[in-house]
Design a protein around this motif. Structure first.
Motif, PDB file in Angstrom:
ATOM      1  N   LEU A   1       0.701  -1.082  -0.054  1.00 24.57           N
ATOM      2  CA  LEU A   1      -0.025   0.082   0.040  1.00 24.57           C
ATOM      3  C   LEU A   1       0.946   1.057  -0.292  1.00 24.57           C
ATOM      4  O   LEU A   1       1.939   1.247   0.727  1.00 24.57           O
ATOM      5  CB  LEU A   1      -0.943   0.111   1.274  1.00 24.57           C
ATOM      6  N   SER A   2       0.752   2.111  -0.798  1.00 20.62           N
ATOM      7  CA  SER A   2       1.345   3.426  -0.825  1.00 20.62           C
ATOM      8  C   SER A   2       0.721   4.453  -0.726  1.00 20.62           C
ATOM      9  O   SER A   2      -0.098   5.015  -1.577  1.00 20.62           O
ATOM     10  CB  SER A   2       2.396   3.355  -2.062  1.00 20.62           C
ATOM     11  N   SER A   3       0.758   5.168   0.370  1.00 21.73           N
ATOM     12  CA  SER A   3       0.224   6.440   0.693  1.00 21.73           C
ATOM     13  C   SER A   3      -1.090   6.747   0.475  1.00 21.73           C
ATOM     14  O   SER A   3      -1.562   7.343  -0.428  1.00 21.73           O
ATOM     15  CB  SER A   3       1.018   7.691   0.156  1.00 21.73           C
ATOM     16  N   ILE A   4      -2.011   5.879   1.131  1.00 20.07           N
ATOM     17  CA  ILE A   4      -3.202   5.684   0.842  1.00 20.07           C
ATOM     18  C   ILE A   4      -4.214   6.692   1.888  1.00 20.07           C
ATOM     19  O   ILE A   4      -3.845   6.755   3.108  1.00 20.07           O
ATOM     20  CB  ILE A   4      -3.998   4.542   0.892  1.00 20.07           C
ATOM     21  N   SER A   5      -4.897   7.435   1.375  1.00 20.42           N
ATOM     22  CA  SER A   5      -5.904   8.146   2.301  1.00 20.42           C
ATOM     23  C   SER A   5      -7.204   8.251   1.928  1.00 20.42           C
ATOM     24  O   SER A   5      -7.559   8.163   0.598  1.00 20.42           O
ATOM     25  CB  SER A   5      -5.557   9.719   2.384  1.00 20.42           C
TER      26      SER A   5
ATOM     27  N   ARG B   1      -2.318   1.608  -4.779  1.00 19.27           N
ATOM     28  CA  ARG B   1      -2.854   2.864  -4.707  1.00 19.27           C
ATOM     29  C   ARG B   1      -4.118   3.166  -4.959  1.00 19.27           C
ATOM     30  O   ARG B   1      -4.948   2.132  -5.566  1.00 19.27           O
ATOM     31  CB  ARG B   1      -2.119   3.677  -6.036  1.00 19.27           C
ATOM     32  N   ILE B   2      -5.069   4.024  -4.628  1.00 19.55           N
ATOM     33  CA  ILE B   2      -6.456   4.502  -4.948  1.00 19.55           C
ATOM     34  C   ILE B   2      -6.616   4.968  -6.438  1.00 19.55           C
ATOM     35  O   ILE B   2      -6.030   5.894  -6.782  1.00 19.55           O
ATOM     36  CB  ILE B   2      -7.115   5.445  -3.941  1.00 19.55           C
ATOM     37  N   LEU B   3      -7.249   4.181  -7.241  1.00 21.33           N
ATOM     38  CA  LEU B   3      -7.358   4.339  -8.667  1.00 21.33           C
ATOM     39  C   LEU B   3      -8.811   5.373  -8.876  1.00 21.33           C
ATOM     40  O   LEU B   3      -8.358   6.322  -9.672  1.00 21.33           O
ATOM     41  CB  LEU B   3      -7.537   3.171  -9.249  1.00 21.33           C
TER      42      LEU B   3
END
Lengths: 275, 266
Positions: A24-28, A218-220
């Motif tokens: 997971l990279s830098s998910i908000s 990442r959130i797409l």
């Protein structure tokens, strides 16, 4: 929309610190009270890892998770867990009790609750999922859908504000799956439950209020189901769905609605039979 | 696989099934003490009578008891024979090097045979008429005093509960994997002992892997559902001590006293 119940900020995670690739990279993102959010994505997109992080079973590498405004740490985790339930994929691996009612009571026993209160809560929870008649049954003798109902009852009994479903419905037949979904919809409306379902089943995702699409950690995309399905071409519809579309293009007569993989297989092996 | 009787409960409604597990456990322990201290034919005669009596009361078919004792029978006979061959007494019938067969030796041999058989039968009665979970609850209750000397009784009890709970799953899974291997042409129980052992490798490997995965998922579930070993927990299962249980213990103690009396007068 109500206040935010879960707030995730810049969350990153790696299983292996020696490797570059982050799961997971830098998910908000935030989840509001009473909202049903589906987190979807292909295998390896990090969605299950996210569930484990939210449950405090894994430690984030960086970033924070706030639940009810409190940061999730080793100190706060037990307090938070009293208000949160998680359903994992395989019900057989989740039963602790030797009868249905013992299993439902497990979470309550952990809260050191009085017997009278436990009795009340166990009955309530089992009634809600329609499994009260089975309270003395050994959980391993139940059908897949019934097992799932029992695990859900075990979580409803503690009266949580958040429930996370981690691929909880993948192993069910379409009928019990639909029954459970309508049960959950009802529950969500009645109790102001906040639900997160982690899934690759688009049918399940389409029932949510909002979808978060994960890809490679990442959130797409994020938004209401219809928007997300229309916008996100990357969001590969499930294999069975793609196959269905292709077959229709080639002029085969297939059912109009979405098909699960099992239904597709059922249809395929009968498709060339003389009718 | 079905020969494994330990922890195999046979459902029923007999008087023994309804007894509180604590009463059953304590009585069984007292009887085992009795069996060990019995020293004459009359005591054994009475103990055999009682054992057959409770076996009958359990309502479990005697063939099941026989199956339970069969795997142990050779061991028991072996031990009894050793006693017979190496014990000297008043009258030695045969003396041949180290081997002596005496009147005393024969008696000890038979008594040892009786002791082991009786103990096996009695403990089988307990396991056949007690649900594993009740057994664990009874066991936990009896061990409670040990908490004061820092024995983690509740943790032990949780471990036992989970172990019992997963035995049927493991057996099912083994069966499934063996079937799957059979379909692929693997044969079990055929050929030399090495071939038989080799045939089991593809069975054990997936079982180990599955067990580890299952353990992890179970641990996660317990964690998430708020299980903490060091915290006080309440219990949803309750044991009910009834008159019948008091009666059972009283009878056991009376029999103990009677046999003690017999031992001292004979």
């Amino acid at each position: 929309m109500g206040k935010s119940v879960i707030k995730v900020e810049n969350l990153s995670f790696r299983y292996d610190q020696r490797k570059e690739k982050e799961i997971l990279s830098s998910i908000s993102f935030t989840v509001n009270e009473g909202e049903w959010v589906a987190i979807v994505g292909p295998n390896g997109s990090g969605k299950s890892t996210l569930a484990h992080l939210l449950a405090g079973l894994l430690q984030p590498e960086s970033g924070t998770i706030r639940i009810f405004g409190k940061a999730l740490t080793a100190e706060t985790i037990w307090e938070i867990r009293k208000n949160m339930g998680i359903v994992f994929q395989n019900p057989d691996h989740q039963f602790i009790g030797t009868t249905v009612q013992d299993d439902v009571a497990f979470g309550l026993e952990n809260m050191n609750m009085s017997y009278a209160e436990m009795e009340k809560r166990v009955e309530q929870a089992l009634q809600q999922v329609g499994m009260w008649e089975y309270r003395h049954t050994d959980p391993s003798h139940l059908s897949g859908g019934q097992k799932r109902r029992v695990t859900i009852a075990g979580i409803l009994a503690i009266n949580p504000e958040i429930i996370i479903f981690d691929e909880a419905f993948t192993m069910l037949d379409p009928k019990s799956r639909r029954e459970l979904f309508s049960l959950l919809k009802e529950m969500q409306a009645k109790r102001k439950l906040t639900m997160i379902s982690i899934t690759h089943d688009m049918e399940e995702a389409s029932l949510a209020d909002r979808i978060i699409v994960l890809k490679n950690g990442r959130i797409l995309n994020t938004g209401a189901p219809q928007e997300v399905f229309a916008q996100t071409t990357e969001l590969a519809a499930p294999f069975a769905e793609r196959l269905r579309r292709l077959l229709i293009k080639r002029g085969r007569k297939l059912p109009e609605q979405y098909m699960t993989e099992t239904e597709m297989v059922e249809w395929l092996w009968k498709s060339n039979l003389p009718m | 696989m079905n020969k494994l009787l330990l922890g195999r409960y046979v459902p029923g409604t007999s008087f023994l099934h309804r007894l509180d597990p604590r009463a059953k456990l304590v009585s069984a322990i007292l009887f085992i003490v009795l069996i060990f201290t019995a020293e004459n034919w009359l005591s054994f005669f009475i103990l055999w009578g009682i054992t057959f009596g409770v076996m009958h009361l359990s309502g479990v078919p005697s063939s099941i008891y026989f199956r339970g004792i069969k795997p142990l029978l050779w061991l028991i006979i072996f031990t009894a024979t050793l006693q017979m061959l190496f014990t000297t007494g008043h009258r030695n019938f045969i003396e041949w090097g180290l081997i002596t067969i005496s009147d005393y030796g024969i008696q000890t041999g038979i008594f040892i045979f009786f002791r082991f058989t009786l103990i096996t039968l009695l403990s089988t009665v307990v396991t056949l008429t007690t649900r594993p979970i009740d057994f664990t609850d009874g066991f936990t209750f009896l061990l409670k005093p040990l908490q004061y000397v820092k024995v983690p009784v509740n943790e032990l009890s949780m471990m036992l509960t989970i172990a019992f709970r997963f035995i049927p799953n493991l057996l099912d899974e083994t069966q499934k994997i063996m079937d799957a291997q059979r379909i692929r042409g693997n044969e079990f129980g055929v050929g030399s002992i090495f071939q038989q052992m080799k045939a089991l490798v593809p069975v054990f490997l997936p079982i180990f892997v599955n067990t580890l995965n299952r353990a992890e998922e179970l641990a996660n579930t317990m964690d998430v559902r708020g299980y903490r070993a060091d915290q006080k927990r309440s219990s949803f299962r309750k044991l009910h001590w009834q008159k019948i249980d008091t009666l059972c213990l009283t009878v056991t103690i009376a029999i103990m006293a009677l046999l003690q009396l017999l031992n001292s007068t004979m």
